[in-house]
Design an enzyme around this catalytic site. Structure first.
Site, mmCIF file in Angstrom:
data_model
loop_
_atom_site.group_PDB
_atom_site.id
_atom_site.type_symbol
_atom_site.label_atom_id
_atom_site.label_comp_id
_atom_site.label_asym_id
_atom_site.label_seq_id
_atom_site.Cartn_x
_atom_site.Cartn_y
_atom_site.Cartn_z
ATOM 1 N N LYS A 111 0.882 -1.418 -0.107
ATOM 2 C CA LYS A 111 0.143 0.367 0.275
ATOM 3 C C LYS A 111 0.884 1.419 -0.408
ATOM 4 O O LYS A 111 0.558 2.239 -0.971
ATOM 5 C CB LYS A 111 -0.703 0.358 1.359
ATOM 6 C CG LYS A 111 -1.858 -0.850 1.506
ATOM 7 C CD LYS A 111 -2.633 -1.843 2.429
ATOM 8 C CE LYS A 111 -3.927 -2.342 1.987
ATOM 9 N NZ LYS A 111 -3.978 -2.619 3.743
ATOM 10 N N TYR A 132 -3.129 0.354 11.022
ATOM 11 C CA TYR A 132 -4.107 0.457 12.098
ATOM 12 C C TYR A 132 -4.712 0.087 13.606
ATOM 13 O O TYR A 132 -3.854 1.690 13.939
ATOM 14 C CB TYR A 132 -4.882 -1.302 11.492
ATOM 15 C CG TYR A 132 -3.883 -1.889 9.707
ATOM 16 C CD1 TYR A 132 -3.586 -1.354 9.094
ATOM 17 C CD2 TYR A 132 -3.124 -2.993 10.947
ATOM 18 C CE1 TYR A 132 -3.245 -1.953 7.839
ATOM 19 C CE2 TYR A 132 -2.739 -4.191 9.091
ATOM 20 C CZ TYR A 132 -2.618 -2.773 7.811
ATOM 21 O OH TYR A 132 -2.184 -3.767 7.124
ATOM 22 N N TYR A 182 -5.700 -4.524 -6.889
ATOM 23 C CA TYR A 182 -5.455 -4.721 -5.560
ATOM 24 C C TYR A 182 -5.232 -5.866 -4.786
ATOM 25 O O TYR A 182 -4.104 -6.057 -3.874
ATOM 26 C CB TYR A 182 -6.629 -4.087 -4.795
ATOM 27 C CG TYR A 182 -6.706 -4.029 -3.502
ATOM 28 C CD1 TYR A 182 -6.047 -3.023 -2.415
ATOM 29 C CD2 TYR A 182 -6.960 -5.657 -2.581
ATOM 30 C CE1 TYR A 182 -5.715 -3.589 -0.984
ATOM 31 C CE2 TYR A 182 -6.988 -5.378 -1.094
ATOM 32 C CZ TYR A 182 -5.960 -4.574 -0.516
ATOM 33 O OH TYR A 182 -5.833 -5.072 0.932
#
Ligand code: GLN
Length: 304
Positions: free
Chosen positions: A67, A240, A189
């Site tokens: 990412k 996260y 993705y």
């Protein structure tokens, strides 16, 4: 300069003697086949030195670490227009969380959680002529290594079990924050997540982020400002709902993936990559987190 080799040798040896209470991710079935005993640490610094211990030359699934690469490429292509579609705030939630997206009307909190990365994938699918090929070339350029590739089996394994990612992409589509078909964006993705790299290749690919945008091969891969912005996003959003904990324990910008890799960096100094597949309950490598905590404590080199 600290004795990096000695320090990483000691950390590696000590952790090897402790019990690893993490678990190898198997919600993507192909990932569950990896040997949980593998463990490597690789460090390269901006002066061109490198140090390694353990399984640093075994390619593994980089998963969410990709990412950072997709964000870097999209940011380089379209600049600040990107921030109209994705925010830069920590989410405080798991990487595949759905409700926040519904509440915030299809604008993902940041590009390093799945919803944000899927928006970034959509930007790349729109802007690139041959999205997957152009992207893998970009990653190869960052790392200075043309052997880096996708793992088709891992991409397929994720496609057939990627129910939450389909839900996220459909929700984004319903809020008109996805320009391309769901299937096409997710194909990109799943492929970006399936890229396989070794600890050494990852450390090399992140070199530009520690070196004001200048890559291993000496070319300016990113602008200085892009490198600075992406480091900030890694620091606040790279782990996260454990981003606070990573800043607290380690104190560096970094990014983890469910393949068990973690890359962290100290701008102007070094990049360090750890890989150990078993994950803690937040989806970050159990040994990797501890190794990096010990490393920045030992070398007194967190940003704080
Ligand atoms: N491909 C994984 C997913 O979307 C990436 C998750 C991760 O590495 N945290 O579920």
């Amino acid at each position: 300069m600290p004795n990096y080799q000695q320090i990483i040798n000691d950390i590696h040896a000590n952790l090897k003697t402790t019990k690893n209470t993490g678990e190898v991710a198997d919600y993507i079935p192909e990932l569950g086949k990896v040997d949980g005993e593998l463990f490597g640490i690789y460090l390269n610094n901006v002066h061109g030195n490198n140090f390694e211990v353990g399984d640093t030359q075994v390619p593994f699934s980089i998963q969410s670490i990709s990412k950072v690469f997709s964000l870097a490429m999209a940011f380089a292509n379209q600049g600040n227009a990107l921030w109209e579609r994705v925010d830069v705030e920590p989410s405080g939630n798991p990487f595949n969380f759905l409700s926040l997206l519904e509440r915030e009307k299809g604008i993902p909190r940041n590009p390093l959680i799945n919803s944000g990365a899927i928006v970034i994938a959509d930007c790349l699918v729109s802007n690139l002529k041959n999205p997957k090929e152009d992207f893998i070339q970009f990653v190869r350029g960052l790392a200075g290594d043309d052997s880096i590739s996708f793992n088709e089996q891992v991409a397929e394994s994720e496609r057939i079990t990627g129910f939450r990612n389909y839900a996220i992409a459909n929700l984004l589509k319903s809020f008109e924050n996805l320009a391309n078909p769901v299937e096409e964006v997710l194909d990109f993705y799943f492929h970006q997540c399936s890229i396989e790299m070794t600890c050494e290749q990852l450390s090399n690919a992140f070199f530009a982020f520690a070196n004001h945008g200048v890559c291993m091969r000496g070319n300016q891969c990113l602008t200085q400002k892009q490198a600075k912005r992406i480091n900030a996003i890694m620091l606040t959003c790279g782990f996260y709902d454990e981003a606070g904990e990573f800043a607290f324990e380690v104190g560096l910008p970094g990014k983890s993936g469910v393949g068990g890799g973690i890359v962290a960096l100290l701008p102007n100094h070094y990049v360090i990559t750890t890989w150990s597949p078993p994950l803690n309950e937040k989806g970050n490598s159990y040994f990797g987190m501890q190794a990096l905590e010990q490393f920045t404590t030992e070398t007194k080199s967190s940003i704080f």
